[in-house]
Scaffold this active site. Sequence first.
Site, mmCIF file in Angstrom:
data_model
loop_
_atom_site.group_PDB
_atom_site.id
_atom_site.type_symbol
_atom_site.label_atom_id
_atom_site.label_comp_id
_atom_site.label_asym_id
_atom_site.label_seq_id
_atom_site.Cartn_x
_atom_site.Cartn_y
_atom_site.Cartn_z
ATOM 1 N N LYS A 104 -2.638 4.692 -3.728
ATOM 2 C CA LYS A 104 -1.876 5.885 -4.171
ATOM 3 C C LYS A 104 -0.582 5.451 -4.830
ATOM 4 O O LYS A 104 -0.099 4.334 -4.614
ATOM 5 C CB LYS A 104 -1.567 6.811 -2.993
ATOM 6 C CG LYS A 104 -0.732 6.222 -1.848
ATOM 7 C CD LYS A 104 0.756 6.199 -2.063
ATOM 8 C CE LYS A 104 1.487 5.582 -0.867
ATOM 9 N NZ LYS A 104 2.887 5.190 -1.140
ATOM 10 N N ASP A 122 1.241 8.027 6.301
ATOM 11 C CA ASP A 122 0.520 8.197 5.031
ATOM 12 C C ASP A 122 -0.977 8.451 5.218
ATOM 13 O O ASP A 122 -1.656 8.810 4.259
ATOM 14 C CB ASP A 122 0.596 6.887 4.202
ATOM 15 C CG ASP A 122 1.869 6.790 3.398
ATOM 16 O OD1 ASP A 122 2.647 7.756 3.420
ATOM 17 O OD2 ASP A 122 2.063 5.740 2.763
HETATM 18 O O1 C5P Z 1 4.283 5.969 9.850
HETATM 19 P P1 C5P Z 1 4.289 4.542 9.479
HETATM 20 O O2 C5P Z 1 3.916 3.639 10.630
HETATM 21 O O3 C5P Z 1 3.530 4.218 8.243
HETATM 22 O O4 C5P Z 1 5.804 4.202 9.123
HETATM 23 C C1 C5P Z 1 6.289 2.880 9.012
HETATM 24 C C2 C5P Z 1 7.783 2.900 9.193
HETATM 25 O O5 C5P Z 1 8.413 3.494 8.054
HETATM 26 C C3 C5P Z 1 8.279 3.694 10.374
HETATM 27 O O6 C5P Z 1 8.315 2.900 11.541
HETATM 28 C C4 C5P Z 1 9.675 4.090 9.932
HETATM 29 O O7 C5P Z 1 10.569 3.004 10.126
HETATM 30 C C5 C5P Z 1 9.524 4.278 8.448
HETATM 31 N N1 C5P Z 1 9.281 5.688 8.085
HETATM 32 C C6 C5P Z 1 10.300 6.613 8.186
HETATM 33 N N2 C5P Z 1 10.074 7.910 7.859
HETATM 34 C C7 C5P Z 1 8.863 8.307 7.385
HETATM 35 C C8 C5P Z 1 7.804 7.376 7.265
HETATM 36 C C9 C5P Z 1 8.048 6.074 7.622
HETATM 37 O O8 C5P Z 1 11.426 6.271 8.600
HETATM 38 N N3 C5P Z 1 8.683 9.572 7.043
#
Ligand code: C5P
Length: 303
Positions: free
Chosen positions: A25, A150
């Site tokens: 994406k 995501d």
């Molecule tokens: O949700 P995911 O594990 O992909 O997110 C990875 C990291 O990115 C999270 O631990 C956080 O530090 C950051 N993040 C965030 N806010 C979001 C998505 C991700 O702070 N909306």
Amino acid sequence: MRYLSDATQPTSGAEQTYFVRSYAKINLTLDVLGKRSDGYHDLITIMQTVDLYDTICLTASKDSSVRMICTQSELSNDNNLAARAAQAIRQRLNLTQGVDIELHKRIPVAAGLGGGSGNEAAVLLAMRDWWQLPLSIDDLQTMAANLGSDVPFFLTGGLALCEGRGERITPLAYRLPSSMRWIILVKPAISVSTPIVFRNLTAQDYSDGSASRSVLAALTEGHNQPPLEDFHNSLERSVLQQYPQVAQAREDMLHVGAPYVQLSGSGPTLFSTFSNLSQAAQVQQQLHAQGYEVYLTRAIPPV
Ligand code: C5P
């Protein structure tokens, strides 16, 4: 409803296999609204799947284990996100059947293209469809959101507005305008840590979401070219400042004729869009000659 995969039906016989594609994406816009009390950030982002994909092959194993084999050896282990998605389904339904997962990786890793998240969603959908598991789309969405912010987007793909921490999805029934028919992705030769990029944000990086809303309105109204100033990514300032290679790649893209350049997700991949294939191909060739990893792609509709 059909899902983001071109899955074939399981073959009959002892060695049952199931192939699925897992697309990358880009974030057309990414507004970070502010930090939440749970440590995540509230976002409004418009995401679009593009024609760059990994291929996943699932095979029922003879025992109860999940085995991961990837064309990148450092990803051939239990921590691979595809393996974690398979384990999540097995635990959720107490399945004893094991599965071998082969992953032909083409999407650059840790690049802002959602490769790992797409793999997770593809495995959830594939296992559900292949084994005809009793999981509703709501069940899958809950599991996907637990795996990563995501991941829910990739259950449908195409063009979508994503809110909350990225997990609240509104699929958009519009096509990108003809000015965005061809998409060039340029991946500088570094990896970027998403948590560090979010941690480096300052209050000045936060936005009120108006860029995403404006691009959404332009898409809704069928404008041929949404206003370029609205193609905004709140993470870009922090990434360009922290990684000079990304700032250099941006300059190099503009220099060879990219009409505008934007960071996808937390980067380091940059993209630009073109109405004309020969112009896109020329830009691709010039950047390739400078040593860049470049992909010429297009938007993929929800399947
Ligand atoms: O949700 P995911 O594990 O992909 O997110 C990875 C990291 O990115 C999270 O631990 C956080 O530090 C950051 N993040 C965030 N806010 C979001 C998505 C991700 O702070 N909306």
